[in-house]
Design a protein around this motif. Structure first.
Motif, short mmCIF file in Angstrom:
data_model
loop_
_atom_site.label_atom_id
_atom_site.label_comp_id
_atom_site.label_asym_id
_atom_site.label_seq_id
_atom_site.Cartn_x
_atom_site.Cartn_y
_atom_site.Cartn_z
N ASN A 63 6.58 32.48 -31.63
CA ASN A 63 6.39 33.88 -32.03
C ASN A 63 4.98 34.36 -31.73
O ASN A 63 4.36 35.06 -32.56
N THR A 64 4.50 34.01 -30.58
CA THR A 64 3.10 34.31 -30.25
C THR A 64 2.99 34.84 -28.82
O THR A 64 3.67 34.34 -27.91
N VAL A 65 2.12 35.82 -28.66
CA VAL A 65 1.77 36.31 -27.35
C VAL A 65 0.28 36.04 -27.13
O VAL A 65 -0.50 36.09 -28.08
N GLN B 138 10.37 45.48 -40.10
CA GLN B 138 8.91 45.47 -40.06
C GLN B 138 8.42 44.22 -39.33
O GLN B 138 8.94 43.13 -39.55
N VAL B 139 7.45 44.41 -38.47
CA VAL B 139 6.83 43.30 -37.75
C VAL B 139 5.36 43.25 -38.11
O VAL B 139 4.66 44.27 -38.07
N GLN B 140 4.90 42.09 -38.49
CA GLN B 140 3.48 41.90 -38.78
C GLN B 140 2.85 41.16 -37.59
O GLN B 140 3.41 40.17 -37.10
N LEU B 141 1.70 41.65 -37.18
CA LEU B 141 0.99 41.07 -36.03
C LEU B 141 -0.42 40.71 -36.45
O LEU B 141 -1.12 41.53 -37.06
N VAL B 142 -0.82 39.51 -36.12
CA VAL B 142 -2.17 39.06 -36.47
C VAL B 142 -2.82 38.49 -35.21
O VAL B 142 -2.37 37.46 -34.68
N GLU B 143 -3.90 39.14 -34.77
CA GLU B 143 -4.63 38.68 -33.60
C GLU B 143 -5.70 37.68 -34.01
O GLU B 143 -6.23 37.72 -35.13
N SER B 144 -6.04 36.81 -33.09
CA SER B 144 -7.13 35.85 -33.30
C SER B 144 -7.69 35.45 -31.95
O SER B 144 -7.08 35.71 -30.90
N GLY B 145 -8.86 34.81 -32.00
CA GLY B 145 -9.44 34.28 -30.77
C GLY B 145 -10.62 35.07 -30.22
O GLY B 145 -11.23 34.65 -29.24
N GLY B 146 -10.91 36.20 -30.83
CA GLY B 146 -12.05 36.99 -30.36
C GLY B 146 -13.37 36.30 -30.67
O GLY B 146 -13.43 35.31 -31.39
N GLY B 147 -14.43 36.84 -30.09
CA GLY B 147 -15.75 36.28 -30.35
C GLY B 147 -16.79 36.83 -29.40
O GLY B 147 -16.53 37.78 -28.66
N LEU B 148 -17.95 36.21 -29.46
CA LEU B 148 -19.08 36.59 -28.60
C LEU B 148 -19.19 35.58 -27.47
O LEU B 148 -19.32 34.38 -27.72
N VAL B 149 -19.13 36.08 -26.24
CA VAL B 149 -19.22 35.21 -25.07
C VAL B 149 -20.19 35.84 -24.08
O VAL B 149 -20.61 36.98 -24.24
N GLN B 150 -20.51 35.08 -23.04
CA GLN B 150 -21.41 35.57 -22.00
C GLN B 150 -20.61 36.02 -20.78
O GLN B 150 -19.45 35.63 -20.59
N THR B 151 -21.25 36.82 -19.97
CA THR B 151 -20.63 37.27 -18.72
C THR B 151 -20.16 36.07 -17.92
O THR B 151 -20.88 35.09 -17.74
N GLY B 152 -18.91 36.17 -17.44
CA GLY B 152 -18.34 35.09 -16.65
C GLY B 152 -17.54 34.08 -17.45
O GLY B 152 -16.81 33.27 -16.87
N ALA C 204 0.43 44.73 -29.79
CA ALA C 204 1.42 45.69 -30.26
C ALA C 204 2.81 45.22 -29.85
O ALA C 204 2.97 44.50 -28.86
N ALA C 205 3.80 45.66 -30.63
CA ALA C 205 5.18 45.26 -30.40
C ALA C 205 6.08 46.48 -30.26
O ALA C 205 5.93 47.46 -31.00
N HIS C 206 7.01 46.40 -29.32
CA HIS C 206 7.98 47.47 -29.08
C HIS C 206 9.37 46.86 -29.04
O HIS C 206 9.63 45.95 -28.24
N TYR C 207 10.26 47.34 -29.90
CA TYR C 207 11.63 46.83 -29.85
C TYR C 207 12.25 47.17 -28.50
O TYR C 207 12.26 48.33 -28.08
N SER C 208 12.77 46.15 -27.84
CA SER C 208 13.32 46.32 -26.51
C SER C 208 14.75 45.78 -26.50
O SER C 208 14.96 44.60 -26.77
N PRO C 209 15.74 46.62 -26.25
CA PRO C 209 17.13 46.14 -26.28
C PRO C 209 17.41 45.14 -25.17
O PRO C 209 16.68 45.09 -24.17
N GLY D 234 8.25 38.53 -39.22
CA GLY D 234 9.03 39.58 -39.86
C GLY D 234 10.34 39.91 -39.19
O GLY D 234 11.31 40.24 -39.86
N ARG D 235 10.38 39.86 -37.87
CA ARG D 235 11.60 40.16 -37.14
C ARG D 235 11.74 39.15 -36.00
O ARG D 235 10.86 38.33 -35.78
N THR D 236 12.85 39.22 -35.30
CA THR D 236 13.09 38.31 -34.18
C THR D 236 12.14 38.65 -33.04
O THR D 236 12.30 39.69 -32.39
N PHE D 237 11.19 37.78 -32.82
CA PHE D 237 10.12 38.05 -31.86
C PHE D 237 10.65 38.32 -30.46
O PHE D 237 10.15 39.19 -29.75
N SER D 238 11.67 37.59 -30.07
CA SER D 238 12.18 37.71 -28.71
C SER D 238 12.88 39.04 -28.45
O SER D 238 13.24 39.32 -27.31
N ASN D 239 13.05 39.86 -29.45
CA ASN D 239 13.62 41.19 -29.29
C ASN D 239 12.57 42.24 -28.94
O ASN D 239 12.90 43.42 -28.75
#
Length: 129
Positions: A77-79, A1-15, A97-102, A26-31
């Motif tokens: 462990n961050t994208v 199981q991999v848990q993902l938590v996004e952050s950094g969103g908000g209200l901004v202006q054009t440009g 989102a995360a996809h296991y990649s061999p 939860g798992r090895t991120f680099s996989n």
């Protein structure tokens, strides 16, 4: 199981610029190859950007190419997705989102939502005109 938590969103202006982060646990991120998707009200979820497990491969939707930059820090462990020159049409909930990649697919990216195994809860980005 991999848990993902996004952050950094908000209200901004054009440009303006904004950087979203997605912390994994939860798992090895680099996989895992990682992706960013977004969903605007009344619209289907759409691909934004993807990065391979190694970070050597990246992909972007045409609508964000040249404005968004995806990166990852496997030690943290961050994208990330750095978003510049934001437009009102970028307004959406952004999901990572995360996809296991061999190991044999170290440079491969994935652009379809159905290919991803784990999803975060999303972070709202609103760009005012």
């Amino acid at each position: 199981q991999v848990q993902l938590v996004e952050s950094g969103g908000g209200l901004v202006q054009t440009g303006d610029s904004l950087r979203l982060s997605c912390a994994a646990s939860g798992r090895t991120f680099s996989n895992y190859a990682m992706g960013w998707f977004r969903q605007a009200p009344g619209k289907e979820r759409e691909f934004v950007s993807a990065i391979s497990r190694s970070g050597g491969g990246t992909d972007y939707a045409d609508s964000v190419k040249g404005r968004f930059t995806i990166s990852r820090d496997n030690a943290k462990n961050t994208v990330y997705v750095q978003m510049a020159s934001l437009k009102p049409e970028d307004t959406a909930v952004y999901y990572c989102a995360a996809h296991y990649s061999p190991p044999s697919n170290t440079g491969r990216t994935y652009i379809n939502a159905y290919e991803y195994d784990y999803w975060g809860q999303g972070t709202q980005v609103t760009v005012s005109s």
